[in-house]
Scaffold this motif. Structure first.
Motif, mmCIF file in Angstrom:
data_model
loop_
_atom_site.group_PDB
_atom_site.id
_atom_site.type_symbol
_atom_site.label_atom_id
_atom_site.label_comp_id
_atom_site.label_asym_id
_atom_site.label_seq_id
_atom_site.Cartn_x
_atom_site.Cartn_y
_atom_site.Cartn_z
ATOM 1 N N VAL A 36 49.588 7.198 -25.407
ATOM 2 C CA VAL A 36 50.191 5.895 -25.144
ATOM 3 C C VAL A 36 51.523 5.839 -25.885
ATOM 4 O O VAL A 36 51.577 6.028 -27.099
ATOM 5 C CB VAL A 36 49.277 4.740 -25.602
ATOM 6 N N GLU A 37 52.578 5.605 -25.127
ATOM 7 C CA GLU A 37 53.924 5.515 -25.683
ATOM 8 C C GLU A 37 54.359 4.056 -25.616
ATOM 9 O O GLU A 37 54.347 3.445 -24.550
ATOM 10 C CB GLU A 37 54.858 6.396 -24.863
ATOM 11 N N ARG A 38 54.720 3.488 -26.752
ATOM 12 C CA ARG A 38 55.151 2.093 -26.814
ATOM 13 C C ARG A 38 56.608 2.024 -27.243
ATOM 14 O O ARG A 38 57.022 2.723 -28.154
ATOM 15 C CB ARG A 38 54.300 1.301 -27.805
ATOM 16 N N VAL A 39 57.354 1.154 -26.573
ATOM 17 C CA VAL A 39 58.766 0.944 -26.896
ATOM 18 C C VAL A 39 58.988 -0.549 -27.084
ATOM 19 O O VAL A 39 58.537 -1.357 -26.284
ATOM 20 C CB VAL A 39 59.681 1.480 -25.769
ATOM 21 N N SER A 40 59.679 -0.882 -28.162
ATOM 22 C CA SER A 40 60.090 -2.259 -28.405
ATOM 23 C C SER A 40 61.601 -2.289 -28.525
ATOM 24 O O SER A 40 62.204 -1.417 -29.155
ATOM 25 C CB SER A 40 59.474 -2.795 -29.695
ATOM 26 N N LEU A 41 62.208 -3.267 -27.879
ATOM 27 C CA LEU A 41 63.663 -3.436 -27.921
ATOM 28 C C LEU A 41 63.982 -4.810 -28.481
ATOM 29 O O LEU A 41 63.354 -5.806 -28.121
ATOM 30 C CB LEU A 41 64.269 -3.344 -26.523
ATOM 31 N N PHE A 42 64.955 -4.839 -29.361
ATOM 32 C CA PHE A 42 65.464 -6.101 -29.881
ATOM 33 C C PHE A 42 66.932 -6.184 -29.489
ATOM 34 O O PHE A 42 67.735 -5.331 -29.872
ATOM 35 C CB PHE A 42 65.309 -6.174 -31.398
ATOM 36 N N ILE A 97 54.241 6.769 -30.628
ATOM 37 C CA ILE A 97 53.320 7.475 -29.740
ATOM 38 C C ILE A 97 51.960 7.540 -30.417
ATOM 39 O O ILE A 97 51.860 7.865 -31.599
ATOM 40 C CB ILE A 97 53.841 8.888 -29.404
ATOM 41 N N ARG A 98 50.922 7.213 -29.643
ATOM 42 C CA ARG A 98 49.543 7.285 -30.140
ATOM 43 C C ARG A 98 48.733 8.145 -29.182
ATOM 44 O O ARG A 98 48.866 8.009 -27.967
ATOM 45 C CB ARG A 98 48.927 5.889 -30.225
ATOM 46 N N ARG A 99 47.887 9.013 -29.722
ATOM 47 C CA ARG A 99 47.020 9.866 -28.909
ATOM 48 C C ARG A 99 45.568 9.523 -29.207
ATOM 49 O O ARG A 99 45.158 9.456 -30.359
ATOM 50 C CB ARG A 99 47.294 11.343 -29.210
ATOM 51 N N PHE A 100 44.809 9.336 -28.110
ATOM 52 C CA PHE A 100 43.404 8.985 -28.200
ATOM 53 C C PHE A 100 42.563 10.110 -27.606
ATOM 54 O O PHE A 100 42.948 10.696 -26.591
ATOM 55 C CB PHE A 100 43.124 7.686 -27.431
ATOM 56 N N ASP A 101 41.403 10.393 -28.205
ATOM 57 C CA ASP A 101 40.529 11.431 -27.661
ATOM 58 C C ASP A 101 39.706 10.868 -26.513
ATOM 59 O O ASP A 101 39.886 9.716 -26.104
ATOM 60 C CB ASP A 101 39.644 12.041 -28.756
#
Length: 186
Positions: free
Chosen positions: A129-135, A147-151
């Protein structure tokens, strides 16, 4: 004089051993300098949303009054090696919940098996899961990405800050190409 119970003495001794962190949590590695760039565009929020959706991100939330955008995308990890899978000696891809027991009582013998999970999780796939936040404020855009990786069981296995130079430069180039002369996104 009243005596202090030993358990209270141990509790007070352990409470004195607690250590406060020496610094506040921070993104490691630090975001690249290219993740903060100037933008005098009036339609910067709309253009940023257009770039992120073009790249396959789904908007999670937006707050136009604050100038915040949060988006994410998910992809399956085929053949993902979980470095923690064999950490406790259970074997690759095996999880054991509950237990195994044999007992004898009265006139019969019983055999019980607790809930067990083997293999790669039927129907489940490791994901990233790739998360992007923009200000977006008056004159600048700041990008934050992780980036988070889940099994296969949905347990978080890796998480890291990915606000790197490559991603931010590609975003900035695409953002600037999306701006026509009249200030409206293409």
């Amino acid at each position: 004089m009243k005596s202090i119970p030993i358990s209270l003495t141990c509790l007070l001794a352990l409470a004195g051993c607690q250590v406060a962190p020496d610094r506040l949590p921070q993104a490691e590695p630090a975001p690249a300098a290219s993740c903060y760039f100037p933008s005098t565009e009036e339609q910067a929020l709309e253009t940023s949303v257009a770039v992120l959706t073009e790249w396959g991100f789904t908007l999670d939330s937006t707050d136009t009054t604050l100038g915040l955008i949060s988006a994410s995308r998910e992809r399956p990890l085929h053949g993902y090696y979980d470095p923690y899978d064999n950490a406790y000696g259970y074997g690759s891809g095996m999880r054991l919940f509950g237990g195994l027991g044999i007992g004898r009582g009265g006139s019969g013998i019983g055999f019980g098996v607790g809930g067990m999970g083997f293999g790669g999780g039927m129907g489940h796939q490791p994901v990233e899961v790739e998360r992007v936040s923009l200000f977006v404020n008056d004159a600048h855009i700041r990008i934050s990405r992780d980036i988070r990786r889940f099994d296969y069981a949905g347990d978080l296995r890796e998480s890291y800050s990915a606000s790197n130079d490559d991603f931010c430069r590609r975003f900035q180039a695409t953002f600037e190409q999306s701006l026509p002369a009249n200030g409206r996104p293409l």
